[in-house]
Design a protein around this motif. Structure first.
Motif, PDB file in Angstrom:
ATOM      1  N   ASN A 114     -23.491  38.530  11.383  1.00 21.00           N
ATOM      2  CA  ASN A 114     -22.858  37.606  12.329  1.00 21.00           C
ATOM      3  C   ASN A 114     -23.693  37.461  13.602  1.00 21.00           C
ATOM      4  OD1 ASN A 114     -20.671  36.941  10.697  1.00 21.00           O
ATOM      5  ND2 ASN A 114     -19.326  38.470  11.612  1.00 21.00           N
ATOM      6  N   GLU A 115     -24.293  38.565  14.062  1.00 17.31           N
ATOM      7  CA  GLU A 115     -25.135  38.518  15.270  1.00 17.31           C
ATOM      8  C   GLU A 115     -26.374  37.652  15.074  1.00 17.31           C
ATOM      9  OE1 GLU A 115     -26.030  42.554  16.350  1.00 17.31           O
ATOM     10  OE2 GLU A 115     -23.930  43.014  16.776  1.00 17.31           O
ATOM     11  N   THR A 116     -26.879  37.598  13.842  1.00 12.42           N
ATOM     12  CA  THR A 116     -28.084  36.810  13.568  1.00 12.42           C
ATOM     13  C   THR A 116     -27.750  35.352  13.240  1.00 12.42           C
ATOM     14  OG1 THR A 116     -28.060  37.326  11.217  1.00 12.42           O
ATOM     15  CG2 THR A 116     -29.294  38.827  12.652  1.00 12.42           C
ATOM     16  N   ASN A 117     -26.481  35.005  13.276  1.00 11.20           N
ATOM     17  CA  ASN A 117     -26.008  33.666  12.931  1.00 11.20           C
ATOM     18  C   ASN A 117     -26.284  33.288  11.485  1.00 11.20           C
ATOM     19  OD1 ASN A 117     -24.904  33.075  15.492  1.00 11.20           O
ATOM     20  ND2 ASN A 117     -26.961  32.631  16.244  1.00 11.20           N
ATOM     21  N   TYR A 118     -26.570  34.274  10.656  1.00  9.07           N
ATOM     22  CA  TYR A 118     -26.760  34.022   9.237  1.00  9.07           C
ATOM     23  C   TYR A 118     -25.408  33.809   8.560  1.00  9.07           C
ATOM     24  CZ  TYR A 118     -28.231  34.675   4.415  1.00  9.07           C
ATOM     25  OH  TYR A 118     -28.462  34.497   3.080  1.00  9.07           O
ATOM     26  N   PHE A 119     -24.446  34.598   8.967  1.00  5.77           N
ATOM     27  CA  PHE A 119     -23.089  34.518   8.453  1.00  5.77           C
ATOM     28  C   PHE A 119     -22.118  34.308   9.604  1.00  5.77           C
ATOM     29  CE2 PHE A 119     -24.566  37.081   4.782  1.00  5.77           C
ATOM     30  CZ  PHE A 119     -23.964  36.387   3.758  1.00  5.77           C
ATOM     31  N   ASN A 120     -20.956  33.830   9.262  1.00  5.04           N
ATOM     32  CA  ASN A 120     -19.827  33.840  10.183  1.00  5.04           C
ATOM     33  C   ASN A 120     -18.646  34.329   9.352  1.00  5.04           C
ATOM     34  OD1 ASN A 120     -17.907  33.524  12.110  1.00  5.04           O
ATOM     35  ND2 ASN A 120     -18.234  31.343  12.427  1.00  5.04           N
ATOM     36  N   VAL A 121     -18.543  35.651   9.264  1.00  7.95           N
ATOM     37  CA  VAL A 121     -17.561  36.291   8.397  1.00  7.95           C
ATOM     38  C   VAL A 121     -16.660  37.196   9.224  1.00  7.95           C
ATOM     39  CG1 VAL A 121     -17.261  37.848   6.421  1.00  7.95           C
ATOM     40  CG2 VAL A 121     -19.161  36.239   6.452  1.00  7.95           C
ATOM     41  N   LYS A 122     -15.389  37.219   8.862  1.00  2.88           N
ATOM     42  CA  LYS A 122     -14.430  38.098   9.528  1.00  2.88           C
ATOM     43  C   LYS A 122     -13.701  38.892   8.448  1.00  2.88           C
ATOM     44  CE  LYS A 122     -10.575  38.010  12.760  1.00  2.88           C
ATOM     45  NZ  LYS A 122      -9.634  37.168  13.496  1.00  2.88           N
ATOM     46  N   ILE A 123     -13.511  40.191   8.700  1.00  2.00           N
ATOM     47  CA  ILE A 123     -12.800  41.060   7.758  1.00  2.00           C
ATOM     48  C   ILE A 123     -11.599  41.666   8.470  1.00  2.00           C
ATOM     49  CG2 ILE A 123     -12.927  43.123   6.308  1.00  2.00           C
ATOM     50  CD1 ILE A 123     -15.945  42.607   6.070  1.00  2.00           C
ATOM     51  N   GLU A 124     -10.424  41.514   7.848  1.00  2.00           N
ATOM     52  CA  GLU A 124      -9.195  42.099   8.396  1.00  2.00           C
ATOM     53  C   GLU A 124      -8.524  42.927   7.304  1.00  2.00           C
ATOM     54  OE1 GLU A 124      -7.310  38.347   9.403  1.00  2.00           O
ATOM     55  OE2 GLU A 124      -7.541  38.836  11.523  1.00  2.00           O
ATOM     56  N   GLY A 136       0.988  49.504  -0.055  1.00  2.00           N
ATOM     57  CA  GLY A 136      -0.149  48.719  -0.490  1.00  2.00           C
ATOM     58  C   GLY A 136      -0.972  48.218   0.685  1.00  2.00           C
ATOM     59  N   THR A 137      -2.098  47.615   0.359  1.00  2.00           N
ATOM     60  CA  THR A 137      -3.054  47.194   1.377  1.00  2.00           C
ATOM     61  C   THR A 137      -3.552  45.789   1.059  1.00  2.00           C
ATOM     62  OG1 THR A 137      -3.748  49.501   1.604  1.00  2.00           O
ATOM     63  CG2 THR A 137      -5.244  47.838   2.497  1.00  2.00           C
ATOM     64  N   GLN A 138      -3.908  45.076   2.103  1.00  2.00           N
ATOM     65  CA  GLN A 138      -4.500  43.746   1.941  1.00  2.00           C
ATOM     66  C   GLN A 138      -5.757  43.653   2.800  1.00  2.00           C
ATOM     67  OE1 GLN A 138      -2.253  39.929   1.591  1.00  2.00           O
ATOM     68  NE2 GLN A 138      -2.979  39.651   3.685  1.00  2.00           N
ATOM     69  N   VAL A 139      -6.828  43.155   2.189  1.00  2.00           N
ATOM     70  CA  VAL A 139      -8.078  42.901   2.898  1.00  2.00           C
ATOM     71  C   VAL A 139      -8.341  41.410   2.797  1.00  2.00           C
ATOM     72  CG1 VAL A 139     -10.560  43.338   2.999  1.00  2.00           C
ATOM     73  CG2 VAL A 139      -9.001  45.186   2.358  1.00  2.00           C
ATOM     74  N   VAL A 140      -8.562  40.775   3.940  1.00  2.00           N
ATOM     75  CA  VAL A 140      -8.868  39.346   3.970  1.00  2.00           C
ATOM     76  C   VAL A 140     -10.283  39.193   4.513  1.00  2.00           C
ATOM     77  CG1 VAL A 140      -8.234  37.084   4.871  1.00  2.00           C
ATOM     78  CG2 VAL A 140      -6.442  38.765   4.349  1.00  2.00           C
ATOM     79  N   ILE A 141     -11.156  38.622   3.686  1.00  2.00           N
ATOM     80  CA  ILE A 141     -12.528  38.331   4.097  1.00  2.00           C
ATOM     81  C   ILE A 141     -12.602  36.819   4.254  1.00  2.00           C
ATOM     82  CG2 ILE A 141     -14.976  38.542   3.548  1.00  2.00           C
ATOM     83  CD1 ILE A 141     -14.156  40.860   1.636  1.00  2.00           C
ATOM     84  N   THR A 142     -12.856  36.369   5.478  1.00  2.00           N
ATOM     85  CA  THR A 142     -12.859  34.943   5.771  1.00  2.00           C
ATOM     86  C   THR A 142     -14.276  34.487   6.073  1.00  2.00           C
ATOM     87  OG1 THR A 142     -10.648  35.205   6.721  1.00  2.00           O
ATOM     88  CG2 THR A 142     -11.786  33.136   7.164  1.00  2.00           C
ATOM     89  N   PHE A 143     -14.722  33.488   5.334  1.00  2.00           N
ATOM     90  CA  PHE A 143     -16.045  32.895   5.511  1.00  2.00           C
ATOM     91  C   PHE A 143     -15.872  31.586   6.274  1.00  2.00           C
ATOM     92  CE2 PHE A 143     -16.180  35.517   1.781  1.00  2.00           C
ATOM     93  CZ  PHE A 143     -17.413  36.133   1.828  1.00  2.00           C
ATOM     94  N   HIS A 144     -16.312  31.571   7.524  1.00  2.00           N
ATOM     95  CA  HIS A 144     -16.254  30.353   8.331  1.00  2.00           C
ATOM     96  C   HIS A 144     -17.544  29.570   8.123  1.00  2.00           C
ATOM     97  CE1 HIS A 144     -12.662  31.671  10.577  1.00  2.00           C
ATOM     98  NE2 HIS A 144     -13.162  32.871  10.332  1.00  2.00           N
ATOM     99  N   MET A 146     -18.485  27.525   5.806  1.00  2.00           N
ATOM    100  CA  MET A 146     -18.944  27.748   4.449  1.00  2.00           C
ATOM    101  C   MET A 146     -20.072  26.809   4.039  1.00  2.00           C
ATOM    102  SD  MET A 146     -16.759  27.795   0.964  1.00  2.00           S
ATOM    103  CE  MET A 146     -16.960  26.071   0.622  1.00  2.00           C
ATOM    104  N   ASN A 147     -20.028  25.566   4.459  1.00  2.00           N
ATOM    105  CA  ASN A 147     -21.078  24.624   4.070  1.00  2.00           C
ATOM    106  C   ASN A 147     -22.432  25.017   4.647  1.00  2.00           C
ATOM    107  OD1 ASN A 147     -19.509  22.988   2.417  1.00  2.00           O
ATOM    108  ND2 ASN A 147     -18.700  21.891   4.175  1.00  2.00           N
ATOM    109  N   THR A 148     -22.442  25.740   5.762  1.00  2.00           N
ATOM    110  CA  THR A 148     -23.699  26.242   6.305  1.00  2.00           C
ATOM    111  C   THR A 148     -24.342  27.205   5.320  1.00  2.00           C
ATOM    112  OG1 THR A 148     -22.823  26.025   8.536  1.00  2.00           O
ATOM    113  CG2 THR A 148     -24.749  27.459   8.253  1.00  2.00           C
ATOM    114  N   PHE A 149     -23.526  28.063   4.670  1.00  2.00           N
ATOM    115  CA  PHE A 149     -24.047  28.977   3.663  1.00  2.00           C
ATOM    116  C   PHE A 149     -24.695  28.196   2.526  1.00  2.00           C
ATOM    117  CE2 PHE A 149     -20.187  31.707   4.826  1.00  2.00           C
ATOM    118  CZ  PHE A 149     -20.875  32.383   5.802  1.00  2.00           C
ATOM    119  N   LEU A 150     -23.996  27.163   2.069  1.00  2.00           N
ATOM    120  CA  LEU A 150     -24.507  26.377   0.947  1.00  2.00           C
ATOM    121  C   LEU A 150     -25.802  25.662   1.313  1.00  2.00           C
ATOM    122  CD1 LEU A 150     -21.199  24.834  -0.413  1.00  2.00           C
ATOM    123  CD2 LEU A 150     -22.573  26.635  -1.447  1.00  2.00           C
ATOM    124  N   ASN A 151     -25.874  25.132   2.524  1.00  2.00           N
ATOM    125  CA  ASN A 151     -27.060  24.396   2.944  1.00  2.00           C
ATOM    126  C   ASN A 151     -28.262  25.314   3.116  1.00  2.00           C
ATOM    127  OD1 ASN A 151     -25.672  21.984   2.889  1.00  2.00           O
ATOM    128  ND2 ASN A 151     -25.092  22.106   5.040  1.00  2.00           N
TER     129      ASN A 151
END
Length: 161
Positions: A114-124, A136-144, A146-151
């Motif tokens: 995230n610091e390198t601006n390669y990803f914009n990911v959040k984990i909760e 039980g537990t829930q993990v949410v990984i959010t990719f902001h 997303m089209n930047t990743f594809l490009n």
């Protein structure tokens, strides 16, 4: 959309595959772009923790692991790992033969990326019933963005490659 998961427990006498019994469900939203491959290095440790620390320790009910991949917005993808295991509270009180660092390493990788601006990911990570053991537990990984990743396609292979 093909989805492939590989689970291996090489020579691990503590967790032979026949002992870990649970239902497994995968839900993929219709609007999820099949060109986006979620990097396993970001999901595998959380899936493994759900199985080894949550579901493997259930005694009185059958476990369930649910993976959901969906779009939250046009350019925001969510990968949700949800289990009905013993939860983080009870798991933290169990005697462990080793210190698990997989999820911490993933969080450190995400912070660096995230610091390198390669990803914009959040984990909760959250307990399904806050403060209640065996919830039980829930993990949410959010990719902001997303089209930047594809490009960029740096390190994330298109399914056409």
């Amino acid at each position: 959309m093909p989805i492939v998961f590989h689970f291996r427990y090489p020579s691990d006498a503590q967790h032979p595959p026949e002992r870990i019994k649970f239902d497994f469900e995968i839900n993929v939203g219709k609007d999820v772009n099949p060109e986006f491959n979620i990097p396993p290095m970001l999901t595998q440790p959380f899936i493994e923790n759900a199985i080894n620390h949550g579901l493997n320790n259930l005694a009185e009910r059958k476990g369930k692991l649910e993976l959901t991949i969906k779009m939250l917005e046009r350019d925001v993808l969510s990968f949700i790992i949800k289990d009905n295991g013993i939860g983080r509270i009870k798991s933290s009180t169990r005697v462990k033969s080793h210190k698990s660092r997989g999820t911490q390493i993933v969080k450190e990788r995400v912070d660096t990326l995230n610091e390198t601006n390669y990803f914009n990911v959040k984990i909760e990570t959250s307990d399904l019933s806050e403060g209640v053991p065996d919830s039980g537990t829930q993990v949410v990984i959010t990719f902001h963005d997303m089209n930047t990743f594809l490009n960029r396609n740096n390190g994330i292979q298109s399914s056409n490659n």
